[in-house]
Design an enzyme around this catalytic site. Sequence first.
Site, PDB file in Angstrom:
ATOM      1  CB  ALA A  97      67.668  -4.659 -33.517  1.00 32.46           C
ATOM      2  CE  LYS A  98      65.960   2.967 -34.657  1.00 29.59           C
ATOM      3  NZ  LYS A  98      65.668   2.968 -34.948  1.00 29.59           N
ATOM      4  NE  ARG A  99      66.822  -6.927 -29.917  1.00 32.95           N
ATOM      5  CZ  ARG A  99      65.550  -6.927 -30.276  1.00 32.95           C
ATOM      6  NH1 ARG A  99      65.804  -5.136 -30.506  1.00 32.95           N
ATOM      7  NH2 ARG A  99      64.817  -7.311 -30.278  1.00 32.95           N
TER       8      ARG A  99
END
Lengths: 269, 269
Positions: B98-100
Amino acid sequence: MISNAQEKYEARARALNTMLCVGLDPDFSKIPDRFENDEYPQLAFNKWVIDETHEYALAYKPNTAFYEARGARGIEELRMTMEYVQTQHPDILTILDAKRGDIGNTNLGYCAFAFDYLKADAITLHPYLGKEALQPFLDREDKLSIILCRTSNSGSEEFQDIKSEGKPLWEKVAENVAQKWNQKNNCMLVVGATYPQEMKRIREITGDMTFLVPGVGAQGGSVAGVLTNGLNSKAAGLIINSSRGIIFAESPKEEARKLVEEIGNYIKS
Amino acid sequence: MISNAQEKYEARARALNTMLCVGLDPDFSKIPDRFENDEYPQLAFNKWVIDETHEYALAYKPNTAFYEARGARGIEELRMTMEYVQTQHPDILTILDAKRGDIGNTNLGYCAFAFDYLKADAITLHPYLGKEALQPFLDREDKLSIILCRTSNSGSEEFQDIKSEGKPLWEKVAENVAQKWNQKNNCMLVVGATYPQEMKRIREITGDMTFLVPGVGAQGGSVAGVLTNGLNSKAAGLIINSSRGIIFAESPKEEARKLVEEIGNYIKS
């Protein structure tokens, strides 16, 4: 109707003489009880906030985290919220505070989410993967890419203050975005109100580029500090966000009015 | 049943002697025609891929961008995909790519999305805002936080290679995660297969920490390069991802088998 987000921003800022961005962050644990039993509780709460504040708002900025927390239902209410703004107040800018950033073509999925499904005017992005990776966002010249530069949180110095030849990382991000990323005049920067000296330096580096400024109010940043250090050569170039201070107040309208007045008084003086 | 993600990872890696992670990236423009008319096309495609590859898979890694592109419907199919893996193959790790990365409490929303709604074992994260901001993820000791360190994309050097006192940013990220972020033994790093020399250095810095390794195959990274430079002192510590090379092949099973064999042959030799 204006189809270009940059022009929409400029037109609204000029027409209303406002810099206010209202953060639509309907934290489920904080929204008033009367909305909780609604079929669409986050939407119902947001509609109330929008109805109260629209006459003062340059932009609305929902943060995706508060909607994703409820899964597909939350995403649907985010979409309905965006649609409500876009149909009721088409002159108001919509900023998706998503802080995304993946590699190359994968970002096409996020572009589809933000710009096509939600029809947002703008999205916030992480710079860590570099310009080449974020090109799908930058290619959307009708939309705005707002890059994290100096964030408002405490602890942001861990990597952002790392210095190369005397120049911190946030300064390098500001330079590169201003000089290399902004070829289509569709880039802005996130600069926290909690770091006024850094804001001053970023203003020097980036000319008249617009900053999205979180951190006023609850986080401790001051309006005076932001305006002193952040205004561009046209006495503009700032989108000042307030979330909790407005949306969880008894009267969002009154809080929005006061903040706009505080900004206006400072600029006049 | 093991409830701790780190133990689940170690048990599966040991039992199967595999490092293979299959990226579930059901790009709508690429999935075979026969799935397109299904009521749940991304789910149907994913089920087929999972049925084909599960006997070789240490982990499945859906990238949220491909689901968000379809809005609430895509998120629902992502949830159903996760549920399918978790019920059919509870021993296989699920990584939400998700590369949050947001500030403080806002991240609680992303934690709820990844760990509670989707019940993922792990999530990928941007380091730019620092440890203090990401604390809500790090506090989840039952889950894994996988921090972007050196990404596989071309152009990743723009900021990641910025040097402070001779030390590039990716090295500083590796150091801080290994020394300061990993207090609950629940951190991993993303290290691209396309940068084997950097991987070698990150291995030196981080001891036996596990790396999630994208970039093999389509992006040009080699299995030999990854294994030569990335294995830890236990001849382990790598989760090697392949997405397009497996899922869009005529026989995902055969491609998964070949990649696991290639890895196995190298380790034996």
